[in-house]
Design a protein around this motif. Structure first.
Motif, PDB file in Angstrom:
ATOM      1  N   PHE A 174      23.282  35.533  57.327  1.00 17.77           N
ATOM      2  CA  PHE A 174      22.959  36.973  57.390  1.00 17.77           C
ATOM      3  C   PHE A 174      23.735  37.555  56.152  1.00 17.77           C
ATOM      4  O   PHE A 174      24.550  36.982  55.447  1.00 17.77           O
ATOM      5  CB  PHE A 174      23.970  37.665  58.614  1.00 17.77           C
ATOM      6  CG  PHE A 174      23.962  39.025  58.889  1.00 17.77           C
ATOM      7  CD1 PHE A 174      22.839  39.506  59.046  1.00 17.77           C
ATOM      8  CD2 PHE A 174      25.140  39.825  58.297  1.00 17.77           C
ATOM      9  CE1 PHE A 174      22.761  41.099  59.050  1.00 17.77           C
ATOM     10  CE2 PHE A 174      24.893  41.199  58.414  1.00 17.77           C
ATOM     11  CZ  PHE A 174      24.021  41.736  58.893  1.00 17.77           C
ATOM     12  N   SER A 175      22.759  38.540  55.753  1.00 15.94           N
ATOM     13  CA  SER A 175      23.303  39.047  54.250  1.00 15.94           C
ATOM     14  C   SER A 175      24.382  40.079  54.721  1.00 15.94           C
ATOM     15  O   SER A 175      24.684  40.864  55.312  1.00 15.94           O
ATOM     16  CB  SER A 175      22.118  40.051  54.084  1.00 15.94           C
ATOM     17  OG  SER A 175      22.238  40.862  52.970  1.00 15.94           O
ATOM     18  N   LYS A 176      25.466  39.796  53.755  1.00 24.18           N
ATOM     19  CA  LYS A 176      26.731  40.318  53.610  1.00 24.18           C
ATOM     20  C   LYS A 176      26.787  41.851  53.752  1.00 24.18           C
ATOM     21  O   LYS A 176      26.057  42.586  52.962  1.00 24.18           O
ATOM     22  CB  LYS A 176      27.673  39.987  52.719  1.00 24.18           C
ATOM     23  CG  LYS A 176      27.829  38.383  52.625  1.00 24.18           C
ATOM     24  CD  LYS A 176      28.342  37.798  53.918  1.00 24.18           C
ATOM     25  CE  LYS A 176      28.523  36.347  54.068  1.00 24.18           C
ATOM     26  NZ  LYS A 176      29.324  35.886  55.017  1.00 24.18           N
ATOM     27  N   LYS A 177      27.506  42.460  54.231  1.00 24.99           N
ATOM     28  CA  LYS A 177      27.681  44.116  54.374  1.00 24.99           C
ATOM     29  C   LYS A 177      28.486  44.533  53.205  1.00 24.99           C
ATOM     30  O   LYS A 177      29.502  44.017  52.819  1.00 24.99           O
ATOM     31  CB  LYS A 177      28.291  44.675  55.658  1.00 24.99           C
ATOM     32  CG  LYS A 177      28.259  45.956  55.868  1.00 24.99           C
ATOM     33  CD  LYS A 177      28.885  46.278  57.156  1.00 24.99           C
ATOM     34  CE  LYS A 177      28.713  47.741  57.412  1.00 24.99           C
ATOM     35  NZ  LYS A 177      27.295  48.285  57.668  1.00 24.99           N
ATOM     36  N   ASP A 178      27.995  45.464  52.618  1.00 30.92           N
ATOM     37  CA  ASP A 178      28.777  45.984  51.320  1.00 30.92           C
ATOM     38  C   ASP A 178      29.406  47.361  51.613  1.00 30.92           C
ATOM     39  O   ASP A 178      28.816  48.397  51.869  1.00 30.92           O
ATOM     40  CB  ASP A 178      27.716  46.174  50.143  1.00 30.92           C
ATOM     41  CG  ASP A 178      28.456  46.920  48.855  1.00 30.92           C
ATOM     42  OD1 ASP A 178      29.644  46.827  49.024  1.00 30.92           O
ATOM     43  OD2 ASP A 178      27.655  47.005  47.770  1.00 30.92           O
ATOM     44  N   PHE A 179      30.701  47.306  51.852  1.00 31.26           N
ATOM     45  CA  PHE A 179      31.502  48.492  52.132  1.00 31.26           C
ATOM     46  C   PHE A 179      31.835  49.373  50.999  1.00 31.26           C
ATOM     47  O   PHE A 179      32.095  50.570  51.184  1.00 31.26           O
ATOM     48  CB  PHE A 179      32.678  48.001  52.893  1.00 31.26           C
ATOM     49  CG  PHE A 179      32.570  47.601  54.339  1.00 31.26           C
ATOM     50  CD1 PHE A 179      32.437  48.475  55.506  1.00 31.26           C
ATOM     51  CD2 PHE A 179      32.263  46.331  54.635  1.00 31.26           C
ATOM     52  CE1 PHE A 179      32.331  48.240  56.642  1.00 31.26           C
ATOM     53  CE2 PHE A 179      32.192  45.948  55.794  1.00 31.26           C
ATOM     54  CZ  PHE A 179      32.207  46.742  56.997  1.00 31.26           C
ATOM     55  N   GLU A 180      31.683  48.939  49.864  1.00 32.71           N
ATOM     56  CA  GLU A 180      31.807  49.802  48.707  1.00 32.71           C
ATOM     57  C   GLU A 180      30.908  50.962  48.756  1.00 32.71           C
ATOM     58  O   GLU A 180      31.229  52.092  48.134  1.00 32.71           O
ATOM     59  CB  GLU A 180      31.453  49.092  47.389  1.00 32.71           C
ATOM     60  CG  GLU A 180      32.591  47.831  47.081  1.00 32.71           C
ATOM     61  CD  GLU A 180      33.939  48.447  46.680  1.00 32.71           C
ATOM     62  OE1 GLU A 180      34.008  49.828  46.438  1.00 32.71           O
ATOM     63  OE2 GLU A 180      35.084  47.674  46.653  1.00 32.71           O
ATOM     64  N   ASN A 181      29.515  50.616  49.277  1.00 31.97           N
ATOM     65  CA  ASN A 181      28.389  51.839  49.198  1.00 31.97           C
ATOM     66  C   ASN A 181      28.435  52.141  50.678  1.00 31.97           C
ATOM     67  O   ASN A 181      27.348  53.035  50.690  1.00 31.97           O
ATOM     68  CB  ASN A 181      27.283  51.052  48.585  1.00 31.97           C
ATOM     69  CG  ASN A 181      27.180  50.554  47.276  1.00 31.97           C
ATOM     70  OD1 ASN A 181      27.812  51.329  46.342  1.00 31.97           O
ATOM     71  ND2 ASN A 181      26.828  49.436  47.044  1.00 31.97           N
ATOM     72  N   SER A 182      29.133  51.881  51.524  1.00 31.37           N
ATOM     73  CA  SER A 182      29.036  52.697  52.927  1.00 31.37           C
ATOM     74  C   SER A 182      29.685  53.818  52.948  1.00 31.37           C
ATOM     75  O   SER A 182      30.394  54.277  52.226  1.00 31.37           O
ATOM     76  CB  SER A 182      29.475  51.693  53.991  1.00 31.37           C
ATOM     77  OG  SER A 182      31.035  51.593  53.686  1.00 31.37           O
ATOM     78  N   ASN A 183      29.007  54.850  53.920  1.00 35.16           N
ATOM     79  CA  ASN A 183      29.291  56.116  53.953  1.00 35.16           C
ATOM     80  C   ASN A 183      30.072  56.211  55.387  1.00 35.16           C
ATOM     81  O   ASN A 183      29.403  56.067  56.481  1.00 35.16           O
ATOM     82  CB  ASN A 183      28.281  57.192  54.249  1.00 35.16           C
ATOM     83  CG  ASN A 183      28.592  58.265  54.010  1.00 35.16           C
ATOM     84  OD1 ASN A 183      29.652  58.796  54.420  1.00 35.16           O
ATOM     85  ND2 ASN A 183      27.432  59.209  53.881  1.00 35.16           N
ATOM     86  N   ASN A 277      32.031  35.965  59.275  1.00 39.52           N
ATOM     87  CA  ASN A 277      30.622  35.366  58.699  1.00 39.52           C
ATOM     88  C   ASN A 277      29.505  36.548  57.971  1.00 39.52           C
ATOM     89  O   ASN A 277      29.190  36.213  57.118  1.00 39.52           O
ATOM     90  CB  ASN A 277      29.998  34.317  59.279  1.00 39.52           C
ATOM     91  CG  ASN A 277      30.682  33.058  58.898  1.00 39.52           C
ATOM     92  OD1 ASN A 277      30.116  32.064  58.145  1.00 39.52           O
ATOM     93  ND2 ASN A 277      31.663  32.600  59.991  1.00 39.52           N
ATOM     94  N   THR A 278      29.701  37.390  59.104  1.00 40.75           N
ATOM     95  CA  THR A 278      28.892  38.745  58.457  1.00 40.75           C
ATOM     96  C   THR A 278      29.533  39.881  57.962  1.00 40.75           C
ATOM     97  O   THR A 278      28.927  40.926  57.655  1.00 40.75           O
ATOM     98  CB  THR A 278      28.162  39.145  59.983  1.00 40.75           C
ATOM     99  OG1 THR A 278      29.218  39.370  60.953  1.00 40.75           O
ATOM    100  CG2 THR A 278      27.138  38.096  60.484  1.00 40.75           C
ATOM    101  N   ASN A 279      30.777  39.535  57.461  1.00 39.51           N
ATOM    102  CA  ASN A 279      31.628  40.744  56.910  1.00 39.51           C
ATOM    103  C   ASN A 279      31.890  42.040  57.691  1.00 39.51           C
ATOM    104  O   ASN A 279      31.553  43.117  57.073  1.00 39.51           O
ATOM    105  CB  ASN A 279      30.980  40.668  55.304  1.00 39.51           C
ATOM    106  CG  ASN A 279      31.271  39.893  54.409  1.00 39.51           C
ATOM    107  OD1 ASN A 279      31.859  38.824  54.716  1.00 39.51           O
ATOM    108  ND2 ASN A 279      31.540  40.046  53.175  1.00 39.51           N
ATOM    109  N   VAL A 280      31.797  41.865  58.804  1.00 35.62           N
ATOM    110  CA  VAL A 280      32.203  43.061  59.669  1.00 35.62           C
ATOM    111  C   VAL A 280      33.922  43.174  59.748  1.00 35.62           C
ATOM    112  O   VAL A 280      34.280  42.040  60.814  1.00 35.62           O
ATOM    113  CB  VAL A 280      31.479  42.982  60.913  1.00 35.62           C
ATOM    114  CG1 VAL A 280      32.008  44.146  61.957  1.00 35.62           C
ATOM    115  CG2 VAL A 280      29.881  42.995  60.733  1.00 35.62           C
TER     116      VAL A 280
END
Length: 365
Positions: A174-183, A277-280
């Protein structure tokens, strides 16, 4: 033409045993194995949706120690199950047996030992479960998810193979989640009840979410619950004007992992590994009654690595609101956890399994 190898996977009756078993089955099928699964009646509740798998059931019983009559009855059922398992293995002739944990896996594994069929047990928690503890002296190998595993006597350490968590390949890739750009104008929370917590979380968490809303914390809730809780939970969230989506079961949790900023979950090893693994980022709420307190041990392992938070169930009412408030006000908290999680991966788990099975094939030949 080369004869196909046959693998028999025996699973206990909870999702924590069944889902890794099904993930393993699908991998072995992709490697051209013939695969069959054995479980008990409880396991069938989870396996009914796997239409491509050949599934059998055998009676099983936990190792009861409460009174003499239940002990005797338990041993009679186990003895009968072992006899049934012996005949089953003679007829089906598997090349290798996998015991995925839980007392339903015990009879097949003992029968495999009696018939001198190689068998491997799998432990995905951080402490060896009861059934696996009994089977460890007889198993050819034990697959474990973590090198930090507890409960393996020194004399059996040579049997240990650290392979990682047997989770779905789509989750691993799974493509990792980017919290730097999350709202985080609205905090999106996934509530995962699993097989043992859906009822409890649906009863305890909504009022905490309502308190968050009253304090100006905007939420979107995705919540797993029991079917008989659908109407009451829907009514509560609608009356409270909380944005929500409820579901009873999902074969595709990735759909939710990609939508949320945070999860609240029990602390079974597989779901914690999937979220990591999915960065949640997630808040673990260990099941207080879990055998050997293994859920707390799992949760504490992830917390110590700064992959997650942990709140014991008795502290939910006192602590969960303040943690959500802190997360909502400081987006960097989730970003930091996500960065830490990115250091962990189970991407080599299936390569590790293949390596061991190649050794087994070589020894057999």
């Amino acid at each position: 033409m080369t004869k196909k190898l046959k693998a028999l996977i025996t699973v206990g009756g909870t999702g924590g045993h069944v889902f890794p078993g099904c993930n393993l089955a699908e991998h072995l099928i992709s490697k051209d194995y013939l695969v069959e699964i054995v479980t008990d009646k409880r396991g069938l509740n989870y396996l009914a949706r796997y239409k491509n798998l050949k599934i059998y059931t055998l009676p099983s019983s936990p190792f009861i120690k409460k009174n003499i009559f239940k002990i005797i009855l338990s041993f009679i059922i186990i003895f009968y199950s072992v006899l049934r398992a012996i005949f089953f293995l003679i007829i089906n002739k598997p090349s290798v047996v996998f015991g995925m944990g839980g007392y339903a896996s015990f009879p097949i594994c003992i029968a495999a030992k009696i018939l001198r069929i190689k068998f491997i047990i799998y432990e995905n928690n951080l402490i060896v479960g009861k059934a696996n503890r009994y089977l460890l002296p007889y198993a050819d190998k034990i697959f474990v998810s973590y090198k930090e595993i507890e409960g393996v006597p020194k004399k059996f350490l040579k049997k240990v193979n650290v392979i990682g968590n047997i989770i779905n390949k789509k989750i691993i890739n799974f493509s990792k989640k980017d919290f730097e750009n999350s709202n985080l104008q609205s905090l999106k929370i996934l509530v995962l009840g699993g097989s043992q917590a859906a009822k409890s979380f649906a009863e305890k968490l909504p009022n905490i979410f309502l308190n968050c809303l009253k304090k100006g914390i905007k939420l979107k809730i995705y919540q797993h619950c029991l079917e008989n809780q659908n109407l009451s939970l829907k009514s509560f969230y609608e009356d409270a004007k909380i944005n929500f989506e409820i579901f009873n079961f999902s074969n595709n949790l990735l759909e939710y992992f990609s939508k949320v900023d945070l999860a609240i979950t029990r602390s079974g090893s597989s779901i914690l590994a999937e979220l990591t693994n999915t960065n949640v980022p997630f808040i673990s709420v260990p099941l207080p009654s879990s055998a050997d307190n293994h859920q707390f041990i799992n949760a504490n392992f992830y917390k110590k690595k700064n992959f997650s938070f942990i709140i014991e169930e008795k502290d939910l009412n006192n602590k969960l609101f303040y943690l959500i408030e802190e997360i909502y006000n400081r987006k960097s908290i989730l970003s930091k956890i996500s960065q830490n999680q990115n250091q962990y991966s189970d991407k080599n788990v299936y390569k590790n399994i293949d390596r061991v099975l190649e050794e087994f094939t070589y020894e057999k030949n």
